[in-house]
Design an enzyme around this catalytic site. Structure first.
Site, short mmCIF file in Angstrom:
data_model
loop_
_atom_site.label_atom_id
_atom_site.label_comp_id
_atom_site.label_asym_id
_atom_site.label_seq_id
_atom_site.Cartn_x
_atom_site.Cartn_y
_atom_site.Cartn_z
N ASP A 3 34.48 -44.74 -34.53
CA ASP A 3 34.26 -44.92 -33.10
C ASP A 3 33.39 -45.50 -32.46
O ASP A 3 32.12 -46.06 -33.19
CB ASP A 3 33.79 -43.68 -32.72
CG ASP A 3 34.62 -43.21 -30.63
OD1 ASP A 3 34.49 -44.82 -30.41
OD2 ASP A 3 36.11 -43.22 -30.92
N GLU B 44 43.78 -27.35 -28.19
CA GLU B 44 42.47 -27.73 -28.07
C GLU B 44 41.97 -25.88 -27.41
O GLU B 44 42.82 -24.55 -27.39
CB GLU B 44 41.95 -27.47 -26.68
CG GLU B 44 41.70 -29.43 -26.37
CD GLU B 44 41.58 -29.99 -25.19
OE1 GLU B 44 41.06 -29.83 -24.93
OE2 GLU B 44 42.04 -30.92 -24.71
N CYS C 276 46.81 -32.83 -22.43
CA CYS C 276 48.03 -32.91 -22.77
C CYS C 276 48.89 -32.66 -21.77
O CYS C 276 49.64 -33.46 -21.22
CB CYS C 276 48.09 -31.98 -23.86
SG CYS C 276 47.09 -32.82 -25.56
#
Length: 438
Positions: A30, A155, A260
């Site tokens: 990242d 999650e 989402c």
């Protein structure tokens, strides 16, 4: 297998850790150096039950490493997972700038054959575009293959979902690349569906949109139940007994949130619009979810106006969109706070993932107070609102709460509590669609 996972959010980090636990050599990459620094020390940059322990375990084995050197990470692996964010633009379309940035990095660093796996949720047609884009940038299409491999984790239970998938979807044009992915996932033992790029992409959007539809449907039934004096909890129970319907995602409340459902519903509507298709059902799903918190607030505000003069003091129980995560994105609790702020002296937030005001969307708003204890949040409060069903809120002593509050009123935004038990403790219990007694 030597694997690099680019992106250190929920999906990327969980994927990297779990793949390392399957005995692959994994690099998490990242450009965010602060996230990488934390991960190298075994610290997750987000809240996810159980994942911290597995992270520490995998770091000790040496099978998992993290870096901000994207080029080296690409060159040292045979399989490259892309797990970067695809946030919504104002028009609802998915913003693919981060995906394109990774594609540019891959094109500039490629040093041999790579299988490029798109884990990010992307609009229908994106994997085909990515394959064409890389072919043009690299100049040799034989150096890579693109596979669509959408994620289906939740999650709050991301580690479990990744280790115990109910299906693995692999979309692509290369049988060789598909076989490599099947080998990677073989230890998980899940059912594998092999399809083309577009179908794999649509499976992801269709799945989340259907679940969002179930939530908005039961919330509309909640509105009917409120007017008719029916009990929506029992309505959902009766519906869920039908195996064709199922009980999951039929919990009426203030609505869905997170990274989402809202984003994916918007993106699918936008994609359909570009294709000349009108999705009336999903447009209604979005409307119901956007307005649902207001139906709950209307009941509370009416009760407060009859009970006490403004400005009010309100305790907010939970700010995250669901328990077991620190994700506040699109949380209906945020909408509730913003609607109530003009009429409140204080809104006191208590959430196990929040310690300071700068962890809320209102770091400089004096009316928003972050509390460490339930007693502090309830002190002289005119009402409390349950927005997130954290386990700590199941342990509240409501008889003591009555003595703390100025007006013992609770708005149950998740149908979390037993109304009779709270009333017996002296709480004025408010909910939507819980029968004539509410």
């Amino acid at each position: 297998m030597r694997i690099t996972v680019i992106g250190s959010g929920y999906v990327g980090t969980t994927t990297a850790i779990v793949l390392a636990s399957l005995n692959h050599q994994v690099i998490g990459a990242d450009i965010d150096t602060s996230k990488i620094s934390k991960l190298k020390k075994g610290i997750l940059p987000f809240v996810e039950p159980g994942l911290n322990d597995l992270l520490s375990e995998m770091l000790k084995t040496g099978r998992l490493n993290f870096t901000d050197n994207i080029v080296t990470a690409i060159q040292e692996s045979d399989v490259i997972y892309i797990a970067v964010g695809t946030p919504s633009r104002e028009d609802g379309t998915a913003d693919l700038r981060y995906l394109q940035a990774v594609a540019d990095r891959i094109a500039g660093a490629i040093n041999g054959y790579k299988v490029i796996v798109v884990k990010s949720t992307v609009p229908v047609g994106t994997n085909r575009w990515l394959s064409d884009y890389l072919s043009d940038k690299i100049g040799n299409p034989k150096l890579f293959d693109v596979v669509s491999n959408p994620e289906f984790l939740r999650e709050g239970s991301a580690m479990y979902d990744t280790l115990h998938p109910d299906r693995t979807v692999l979309g692509g044009m290369s049988g060789h690349a598909i076989e490599i992915l099947k080998e990677i996932y073989q230890p998980l033992g899940s059912k594998v569906l092999i399809t083309d790029w577009e179908t794999a992409e649509l499976i992801k959007y269709a799945s989340n949109s259907f679940l969002a539809t179930k939530v908005s449907f039961i919330n509309e039934m909640c509105r009917i139940a409120e007017r008719a004096g029916a009990n929506v909890v029992e309505v959902a129970q009766g519906m869920g007994m039908d195996v064709r319907i199922g009980a999951k995602f039929l919990n009426a409340g203030i609505g869905y949130g997170g990274s989402c459902f809202p984003k994916d519903v918007k993106a699918l509507i936008a994609t359909a619009r570009e294709l000349g298709v009108e999705l009336k059902i999903l447009e209604a799903v979005e409307t119901v979810n956007r307005t649902q918190p207001l139906f709950y607030l209307k009941k509370l505000v009416q009760t407060l106006r009859e009970t006490v003069d403004k400005p009010w003091i309100v305790a907010l129980l939970g700010l995250t969109f669901k328990p077991n995560t620190d994700d506040q994105r699109e949380s209906p609790a945020i909408r509730i706070v913003e609607e109530l702020l003009p009429d409140c002296q204080e809104i006191r937030i208590i959430d196990p993932t929040i310690e300071f005001p700068d962890q809320t969307p209102w770091p400089d708003e004096r009316k928003v107070v972050v509390c460490k204890t339930v007693e502090e949040a309830f002190s002289a409060a005119d009402a409390a609102i349950l927005c997130t069903e954290w386990e700590m809120f199941a342990k509240i002593n409501w008889e003591e709460a009555v003595r703390c509050m100025r007006n013992p009123i609770l708005l149950d935004g998740r149908n979390f509590y037993n109304p009779e038990q709270l009333r017996a403790a002296g709480i004025r219990y408010l909910a939507l669609g819980r029968g004539n007694s509410t």
